[in-house]
Design a protein around this motif. Structure first.
Motif, PDB file in Angstrom:
ATOM      1  N   ALA A  64       0.641  11.792  -7.304  1.00 10.40           N
ATOM      2  CA  ALA A  64       1.131  10.491  -6.866  1.00 10.40           C
ATOM      3  C   ALA A  64       2.255  10.646  -5.855  1.00 10.40           C
ATOM      4  O   ALA A  64       3.039  11.590  -5.915  1.00 10.40           O
ATOM      5  N   CYS A  65       2.307   9.686  -4.938  1.00  6.67           N
ATOM      6  CA  CYS A  65       3.337   9.757  -3.902  1.00  6.67           C
ATOM      7  C   CYS A  65       4.681   9.283  -4.435  1.00  6.67           C
ATOM      8  O   CYS A  65       5.715   9.533  -3.849  1.00  6.67           O
ATOM      9  N   GLY A  66       4.644   8.564  -5.557  1.00  9.45           N
ATOM     10  CA  GLY A  66       5.883   8.097  -6.151  1.00  9.45           C
ATOM     11  C   GLY A  66       6.391   6.802  -5.553  1.00  9.45           C
ATOM     12  O   GLY A  66       7.494   6.365  -5.830  1.00  9.45           O
ATOM     13  N   ILE A 123       0.856  -1.169   0.000  1.00 12.04           N
ATOM     14  CA  ILE A 123       0.000   0.000   0.000  1.00 12.04           C
ATOM     15  C   ILE A 123       0.898   1.226   0.000  1.00 12.04           C
ATOM     16  O   ILE A 123       1.801   1.349   0.827  1.00 12.04           O
ATOM     17  N   CYS A 124       0.661   2.091  -0.936  1.00  6.59           N
ATOM     18  CA  CYS A 124       1.530   3.243  -1.048  1.00  6.59           C
ATOM     19  C   CYS A 124       1.146   4.319  -0.045  1.00  6.59           C
ATOM     20  O   CYS A 124       0.213   4.162   0.739  1.00  6.59           O
ATOM     21  N   LYS A 125       1.865   5.408  -0.105  1.00  3.67           N
ATOM     22  CA  LYS A 125       1.654   6.478   0.865  1.00  3.67           C
ATOM     23  C   LYS A 125       0.304   7.166   0.689  1.00  3.67           C
ATOM     24  O   LYS A 125      -0.123   7.940   1.542  1.00  3.67           O
ATOM     25  N   CYS A 126      -0.353   6.901  -0.432  1.00  4.80           N
ATOM     26  CA  CYS A 126      -1.690   7.453  -0.652  1.00  4.80           C
ATOM     27  C   CYS A 126      -2.721   6.670   0.163  1.00  4.80           C
ATOM     28  O   CYS A 126      -3.862   7.085   0.286  1.00  4.80           O
ATOM     29  N   GLY A 127      -2.326   5.504   0.677  1.00  3.88           N
ATOM     30  CA  GLY A 127      -3.232   4.675   1.435  1.00  3.88           C
ATOM     31  C   GLY A 127      -4.054   3.749   0.564  1.00  3.88           C
ATOM     32  O   GLY A 127      -5.051   3.188   0.993  1.00  3.88           O
ATOM     33  N   GLY A 187       3.704  -0.183  -7.937  1.00  3.28           N
ATOM     34  CA  GLY A 187       3.857   1.258  -7.956  1.00  3.28           C
ATOM     35  C   GLY A 187       2.551   1.957  -7.656  1.00  3.28           C
ATOM     36  O   GLY A 187       1.465   1.398  -7.816  1.00  3.28           O
ATOM     37  N   CYS A 188       2.655   3.185  -7.204  1.00  5.15           N
ATOM     38  CA  CYS A 188       1.476   3.996  -6.944  1.00  5.15           C
ATOM     39  C   CYS A 188       0.635   4.092  -8.208  1.00  5.15           C
ATOM     40  O   CYS A 188       1.157   4.321  -9.296  1.00  5.15           O
ATOM     41  N   LYS A 189      -0.654   3.877  -8.063  1.00  3.90           N
ATOM     42  CA  LYS A 189      -1.506   3.869  -9.254  1.00  3.90           C
ATOM     43  C   LYS A 189      -1.972   5.265  -9.652  1.00  3.90           C
ATOM     44  O   LYS A 189      -2.583   5.442 -10.698  1.00  3.90           O
TER      45      LYS A 189
HETATM   46 ZN   LIG Z   1       0.513   6.645  -3.902  1.00  2.57          ZN
END
Ligand SMILES: [Zn+2]
Length: 62
Positions: free
Chosen positions: A46-48, A13-17, A37-39
């Motif tokens: 995007a958080c990258g 899970i990316c930093k976007c949650g 990768g962040c979608k």
């Molecule tokens: Zn993200």
């Protein structure tokens, strides 16, 4: 949040949650290498976040 023990590394899970997408790298350094990768697109903030998918950790060169 009701979940207070989410392992970000395990769940991808990316930093976007949100859950990351499975993508394939097309760079010269890592051709055809898969990663999560962040979608979100960069235009959408995007958080990258990304994480290589390597079944073997023979080359952990971070
Ligand atoms: Zn993200």
């Amino acid at each position: 949040m009701s979940q207070n023990s989410v392992n970000i590394e395990e769940a991808n899970i990316c930093k976007c949650g949100d859950y990351c997408l499975l993508k394939t790298s097309r760079t010269l350094l890592n051709p055809s290498r898969q990663f999560f990768g962040c979608k979100a697109s960069k235009e959408n903030g995007a958080c990258g976040y990304f994480r290589w998918i390597d079944s073997s950790l023979e080359n952990a060169d971070e």
